[in-house]
Structure formats: structure tokens, C-alpha cells
Design an enzyme around this catalytic site. Sequence first.
Site, PDB file in Angstrom:
ATOM      1  N   ASP A  10      12.335  54.071  58.271  1.00  0.00           N
ATOM      2  CA  ASP A  10      11.507  52.866  59.184  1.00  0.00           C
ATOM      3  C   ASP A  10      10.136  52.731  60.067  1.00  0.00           C
ATOM      4  O   ASP A  10       9.893  54.019  61.077  1.00  0.00           O
ATOM      5  CB  ASP A  10      12.827  51.951  59.441  1.00  0.00           C
ATOM      6  CG  ASP A  10      12.821  50.825  60.625  1.00  0.00           C
ATOM      7  OD1 ASP A  10      12.679  49.958  59.795  1.00  0.00           O
ATOM      8  OD2 ASP A  10      13.586  50.633  62.407  1.00  0.00           O
ATOM      9  N   SER A  11      10.465  51.030  61.018  1.00  0.00           N
ATOM     10  CA  SER A  11       9.759  51.526  61.907  1.00  0.00           C
ATOM     11  C   SER A  11       9.843  51.943  63.449  1.00  0.00           C
ATOM     12  O   SER A  11       9.312  52.227  64.275  1.00  0.00           O
ATOM     13  CB  SER A  11       9.227  49.742  61.948  1.00  0.00           C
ATOM     14  OG  SER A  11      10.315  49.120  62.107  1.00  0.00           O
ATOM     15  N   TYR A  42       7.030  46.134  62.360  1.00  0.00           N
ATOM     16  CA  TYR A  42       5.643  46.184  61.894  1.00  0.00           C
ATOM     17  C   TYR A  42       5.803  44.862  61.083  1.00  0.00           C
ATOM     18  O   TYR A  42       5.089  43.914  60.378  1.00  0.00           O
ATOM     19  CB  TYR A  42       6.456  46.765  60.154  1.00  0.00           C
ATOM     20  CG  TYR A  42       6.341  48.353  59.948  1.00  0.00           C
ATOM     21  CD1 TYR A  42       5.743  48.992  61.459  1.00  0.00           C
ATOM     22  CD2 TYR A  42       6.659  49.007  58.984  1.00  0.00           C
ATOM     23  CE1 TYR A  42       5.206  50.637  61.231  1.00  0.00           C
ATOM     24  CE2 TYR A  42       6.315  49.947  58.973  1.00  0.00           C
ATOM     25  CZ  TYR A  42       5.554  50.975  59.966  1.00  0.00           C
ATOM     26  OH  TYR A  42       5.815  52.336  60.180  1.00  0.00           O
ATOM     27  N   GLY A  43       6.929  43.785  61.447  1.00  0.00           N
ATOM     28  CA  GLY A  43       7.080  42.721  61.163  1.00  0.00           C
ATOM     29  C   GLY A  43       6.164  41.472  60.763  1.00  0.00           C
ATOM     30  O   GLY A  43       6.404  40.395  60.586  1.00  0.00           O
ATOM     31  N   CYS A  73      14.238  49.507  55.807  1.00  0.00           N
ATOM     32  CA  CYS A  73      13.485  48.241  56.231  1.00  0.00           C
ATOM     33  C   CYS A  73      13.254  47.504  55.291  1.00  0.00           C
ATOM     34  O   CYS A  73      12.874  47.237  54.551  1.00  0.00           O
ATOM     35  CB  CYS A  73      12.028  49.490  56.960  1.00  0.00           C
ATOM     36  SG  CYS A  73      10.190  47.875  57.834  1.00  0.00           S
ATOM     37  N   THR A  75      11.388  44.765  55.762  1.00  0.00           N
ATOM     38  CA  THR A  75       9.720  44.074  56.233  1.00  0.00           C
ATOM     39  C   THR A  75       9.094  45.049  55.279  1.00  0.00           C
ATOM     40  O   THR A  75       8.326  44.879  54.475  1.00  0.00           O
ATOM     41  CB  THR A  75       9.327  44.399  57.514  1.00  0.00           C
ATOM     42  OG1 THR A  75       9.928  43.689  58.795  1.00  0.00           O
ATOM     43  CG2 THR A  75       7.582  44.463  57.522  1.00  0.00           C
ATOM     44  N   GLU A 151      14.451  47.555  70.151  1.00  0.00           N
ATOM     45  CA  GLU A 151      13.561  48.723  70.663  1.00  0.00           C
ATOM     46  C   GLU A 151      13.425  49.307  72.387  1.00  0.00           C
ATOM     47  O   GLU A 151      13.470  50.318  72.415  1.00  0.00           O
ATOM     48  CB  GLU A 151      12.394  48.813  70.361  1.00  0.00           C
ATOM     49  CG  GLU A 151      11.924  48.992  68.820  1.00  0.00           C
ATOM     50  CD  GLU A 151      12.455  50.265  68.168  1.00  0.00           C
ATOM     51  OE1 GLU A 151      11.764  51.407  68.833  1.00  0.00           O
ATOM     52  OE2 GLU A 151      12.261  50.326  67.104  1.00  0.00           O
ATOM     53  N   CYS A 185      16.860  42.443  58.494  1.00  0.00           N
ATOM     54  CA  CYS A 185      16.355  43.823  58.981  1.00  0.00           C
ATOM     55  C   CYS A 185      17.373  44.753  59.528  1.00  0.00           C
ATOM     56  O   CYS A 185      18.554  43.758  60.153  1.00  0.00           O
ATOM     57  CB  CYS A 185      14.962  43.023  60.743  1.00  0.00           C
ATOM     58  SG  CYS A 185      14.346  43.963  61.329  1.00  0.00           S
ATOM     59  N   THR A 186      16.885  45.605  59.426  1.00  0.00           N
ATOM     60  CA  THR A 186      17.652  46.785  60.194  1.00  0.00           C
ATOM     61  C   THR A 186      17.831  46.794  61.109  1.00  0.00           C
ATOM     62  O   THR A 186      18.764  48.133  61.614  1.00  0.00           O
ATOM     63  CB  THR A 186      17.780  48.076  58.652  1.00  0.00           C
ATOM     64  OG1 THR A 186      16.337  48.477  59.465  1.00  0.00           O
ATOM     65  CG2 THR A 186      17.510  48.385  57.594  1.00  0.00           C
ATOM     66  N   HIS A 187      16.842  46.431  61.907  1.00  0.00           N
ATOM     67  CA  HIS A 187      17.424  46.611  63.944  1.00  0.00           C
ATOM     68  C   HIS A 187      18.542  45.923  63.746  1.00  0.00           C
ATOM     69  O   HIS A 187      19.392  45.480  64.805  1.00  0.00           O
ATOM     70  CB  HIS A 187      15.676  46.166  64.221  1.00  0.00           C
ATOM     71  CG  HIS A 187      15.210  47.449  64.222  1.00  0.00           C
ATOM     72  ND1 HIS A 187      13.713  47.976  63.393  1.00  0.00           N
ATOM     73  CD2 HIS A 187      14.732  47.925  65.565  1.00  0.00           C
ATOM     74  CE1 HIS A 187      13.437  48.033  63.880  1.00  0.00           C
ATOM     75  NE2 HIS A 187      13.607  48.262  64.997  1.00  0.00           N
TER      76      HIS A 187
HETATM   77  N1  DGL Z   1      13.955  47.750  60.744  1.00  0.00           N
HETATM   78  C1  DGL Z   1      12.919  46.752  60.087  1.00  0.00           C
HETATM   79  C2  DGL Z   1      13.165  45.591  59.407  1.00  0.00           C
HETATM   80  O1  DGL Z   1      14.373  45.682  58.532  1.00  0.00           O
HETATM   81  C3  DGL Z   1      10.910  46.642  61.199  1.00  0.00           C
HETATM   82  C4  DGL Z   1      11.283  45.836  62.102  1.00  0.00           C
HETATM   83  C5  DGL Z   1       9.872  45.343  62.857  1.00  0.00           C
HETATM   84  O2  DGL Z   1       9.225  46.836  62.745  1.00  0.00           O
HETATM   85  O3  DGL Z   1       9.446  44.454  62.463  1.00  0.00           O
HETATM   86  O4  DGL Z   1      12.699  44.604  59.048  1.00  0.00           O
END
Ligand code: DGL
Length: 273
Positions: A10-11, A42-43, A73, A75, A151, A185-187
Amino acid sequence: MSEQSIGVFDSGLGGLTAVKELIKVLPQENIIYFGDTARVPYGNRSQKTIRKYAKQDADFLISKGVKVIIAACGTVSSVATELYNDLPVPFTGVVVPTATAAVNATENGKIGIIGTSATINSGSYKKEILRQNSSITVFQQDCPLFVSLVENGFISPDDKIVQLVVERYLSSMKTDGIDTLILGCTHFPIIAKAISNYLGDNVRLIDSGRETALYAADILKTHNLLNKSNTAGTCSYYVSDTIESFRHTAEIFLGKSVEDEVKHINMEQVALQ
Ligand code: DGL
């Protein structure tokens, strides 16, 4: 082959939502996790950049000899879809497992989707939901600040800043009448409690990390790649920036110490290989 590790990337911290579930459902498996913390988020980046980073992340895991790769992830899974074709090992992203779980869960046919801007702009979850059931109504909202909150360790549902950002992004979703919300988003599952407190018990949250871990377990079974060992597997974590902040939030989220398992990796060197 079956004793090799499962590779998850993931990012940043988000993919830990898949790791947490993998440890529960496949405790004997070894896991190698990569969080690209030097380049998160990344998003809000271009599709070209996201594809480049995704390829480097997967190449790093391949260099570690993993037997399967999970792009935990939303994204990457939404934008770098060509990754699916180019890898020497089985691969899954999060979109299909998560959309499938939402389609199965909804009773009133109204599903909300939240994710990063790149994910929502790609329309990936919406397309997959409508492919499975064209009568479903979909509501979408990008929530980029959620990634920064996680984060930076703002994950408590009692934190006023978390509550304010949740309200700012989800107020219209609250009146749309959805009964199911994809945390695309996995966050986002890391702040699921705050989201659920705001939306109420009538909205079921679908955790993209969890659904993808369950789907990956099926992939391992299908490819006869399950680790048959009787001992508990190990988990190693690699990050591309400093290990301290990752370690702190990872420990709160996973509920265990990861002190000796987190290592730094220089992605500039990986990119040159
Ligand atoms: N955890 C990520 C996702 O599922 C990335 C979030 C990011 O880096 O913007 O999209």
C-alpha cells in the site's frame, strides 16, 4: 512455493487492514508488507505516477520471492489495472472483492462509496457494482484528508479533528438513505469507528482490506499455495520512510508490538534495478 510469503503493499498504513485479517484467517502464513511511506499519498497523484509507483512496489515484493501479491490499496487497484496482467505470481486488488461484498450486503439497493480522489474519479467500484447489479443506486464521495489523518496518527473516534473531517465529508451521504458504505481506501477502516459513530448503526461498513484478505485466501486455495505448516507465520514490514511513525500507528491498529519487524527500504535504489 507454499512456504513463501504473501506480499502485501500500500502507499502507507492502509494495507494493514488486509494484514490484520490475513493474520486471523491464515495464521500459519508468512507475510511481507510494504508501505511506501516516503511517497504517500498516492490518491491525489496522476494516473501515470500511480502506475509507476505500483509497478515498483510490486517489483520490490517479487524481489523478496513472494508467492502472491495483494495490492491492498484502492487507488492502485483502481488505476494501475494493467498490473494484473504483468506479474509472475497470482495477484489481487481490492475493487472486485469489496464491490462484491457490498452488492451482497445491501438490502435497499443504495450503496455509498468513499475513497481517494483518484479512486472516485476512476469510477472503479461503481462500474464493478453496476456490472454485478445494474439496479443499484450508487453515491460517491472522495475523502482525501482521511489518508493524512491516519498517516499522522489521528485515528481515535474521540478526536475532535477526526470527527470534524468525517462530518465535513459524509454529511450528504448521511441523507442519501444508503444502507451500505464501501470504505474504498484501505486507510479508512482504521477510522471506521468514527465513520460509524457519525452515520449510525443502520449503515453497514464494508472494509476493503478485510474483504480483500478473505478473497486472497481463496486465491491461495485455488492455486494450491496454502502454507501447511503447523507453526504461526511471521510478518515483516518494510517502509520507504522513517520507521518510527509507521511503527507507532501500526502497533495501535494491530494491537501488538512490531518493534523488531519494521525495516527501512530505499525505493530510489529499487527503482534503479
Ligand atoms: N490506502 C490507499 C487506498 O486504498 C492509498 C491512499 C493514498 O495513498 O492516497 O487508496
